[in-house]
Design an enzyme around this catalytic site. Structure first.
Site, PDB file in Angstrom:
ATOM      1  N   LYS A  54       0.953  -1.122  -0.113  1.00  0.00           N
ATOM      2  CA  LYS A  54       0.011  -0.136  -0.043  1.00  0.00           C
ATOM      3  C   LYS A  54       0.967   1.309   0.029  1.00  0.00           C
ATOM      4  CE  LYS A  54      -4.117  -2.019   2.043  1.00  0.00           C
ATOM      5  NZ  LYS A  54      -4.549  -2.678   3.577  1.00  0.00           N
TER       6      LYS A  54
ATOM      7  N   GLN B 142      -4.798  -1.533   9.479  1.00  0.00           N
ATOM      8  CA  GLN B 142      -5.024  -2.624   9.016  1.00  0.00           C
ATOM      9  C   GLN B 142      -5.533  -3.746   9.906  1.00  0.00           C
ATOM     10  OE1 GLN B 142      -3.661  -3.668   5.840  1.00  0.00           O
ATOM     11  NE2 GLN B 142      -4.366  -5.617   6.295  1.00  0.00           N
TER      12      GLN B 142
ATOM     13  N   ASP C 187     -11.451   2.927   3.656  1.00  0.00           N
ATOM     14  CA  ASP C 187     -11.893   1.464   3.752  1.00  0.00           C
ATOM     15  C   ASP C 187     -13.360   1.449   3.445  1.00  0.00           C
ATOM     16  OD1 ASP C 187     -10.013  -0.663   3.493  1.00  0.00           O
ATOM     17  OD2 ASP C 187      -9.659  -0.815   5.724  1.00  0.00           O
TER      18      ASP C 187
END
Ligand code: NDP
Length: 300
Positions: A54, A98, A121
């Site tokens: 990422k 995460q 997200d």
């Protein structure tokens, strides 16, 4: 008959290129650099690989990448304090924590502490509600990537019979909402679904997000259907040597490819789209935060 392969790797590269173009324009025209903060707690090896990828792809797109690696025993309060700091930081337009988090941390509490406008997200309860009610939301990256591939391959999705196998908050449910917003007739199947084979055979669009290797065989697929295989499963591959493994999807590719009209391979299908959509969401968040027009084709 052999299905068309939907090349997620190439499509993701084209999305990243569009993102990079938009980032360059934001810099030139407005002096803005979109920034993505990624928070990793602990040393889960798979998560470390994701976070590294990422960060790399964020920088390659010309954006600022902020990595926060915290020890596995970080108290929940410290993580919440970091989120609060990132929420206030004007250089950060997107925040990603995460998952999974260690057991002593309440993941829902942490996700819901993220400013919804920076929740790239799309897991914050406000974004879930906005998506469910057909309003402008931050959309979870994996289902967004699936939607983009479906639109690219099929064009208008309205009236299509769509079956989503899996009802997780991360993939199945938001995927179903997105397909419904595009006027598909949507069925969501799960572990308690009766006669899953018959349900799958109804689908013009079949999305598999189960986490069970090669569970869906070709004879569950309607001839000509478009199959999106979200599953990423590692299985032993003794043919490659002792102790070797390989990645497979939730669909049995070899039998499915003979029946489907189009199919995403694993690897190289949905997987690469997820990070590309994360970058797209970060640019979208930056535009929204600054009252600027959003990039076309990079949102739902
Ligand atoms: P979850 O484990 O959270 O959800 C799995 C879903 O599948 C559940 O709704 C479950 O039903 C359903 N299910 C399990 N067994 C069966 C069965 N026998 N028949 C029908 N349905 C079943 O998984 P995720 O949604 O997080 O992930 C799904 C897959 O997608 C995994 O392989 C994961 O690795 C992959 N993935 C890939 C990503 C990518 O970037 N390409 C990103 C995210 C995930 P129930 O609710 O009844 O238990």
């Amino acid at each position: 008959m052999s299905a068309t392969l939907i090349d997620g790797k190439a499509f993701a590269a084209s999305i990243r290129e569009r993102v990079a173009g938009h980032v360059a324009r934001l810099k030139d025209d407005h002096g803005l650099t979109p920034g993505l903060a990624v928070v990793l707690v602990g040393e889960d090896p798979a998560s470390q690989v994701y976070v590294r990828n990422k960060g790399k792809q964020t920088e390659e797109a010309g954006m600022a990448s902020f990595e926060h690696r915290l020890p596995v025993d970080t108290p929940e309060a410290d993580l919440l304090a970091l989120i609060a700091r990132l929420n206030r930081d004007a250089a950060v337009h997107g925040i990603l924590v995460q998952l999974p988090l260690p057991d002593h941390i309440d993941a829902a509490k942490v996700i819901n502490a993220i400013d919804p406008a920076k929740d790239v997200d799309g897991f914050h309860i406000s974004n879930v509600g906005l998506l469910a009610t057909g309003q402008k939301a931050m959309v979870p990256c994996t289902p967004l990537g699936c939607l983009m591939m479906l639109r690219d391959h099929l064009g208008d999705l309205s009236g299509q019979e769509a079956v989503v196998v899996g009802r997780s908050n991360i993939v199945g449910k938001p995927m179903a909402q997105l397909l419904l917003s595009d006027s598909c007739t949507v069925t969501v199947a799960h572990s308690r679904t009766r006669d899953l084979a018959e349900v799958c055979r109804r689908a013009d669009i079949l999305v598999a997000a189960v986490g069970r290797p090669q569970m869906i065989p070709g004879d569950w697929i309607r001839p000509g259907a478009t199959v999106i295989d979200v599953g990423i499963n590692r299985i032993p591959a003794p043919e490659r040597g002792e102790g070797k493994t390989r990645l497979v999807g939730d669909v049995d590719f070899d039998s499915a490819v003979k029946v489907a009209g189009a199919i995403t391979p694993v690897p190289g299908g949905v997987g690469p789209m997820t990070i590309a959509c994360l970058l797209a969401n970060t640019v979208t968040a930056c535009c929204r935060a600054n009252g600027l027009e959003e990039p076309e084709g990079l949102t739902a």
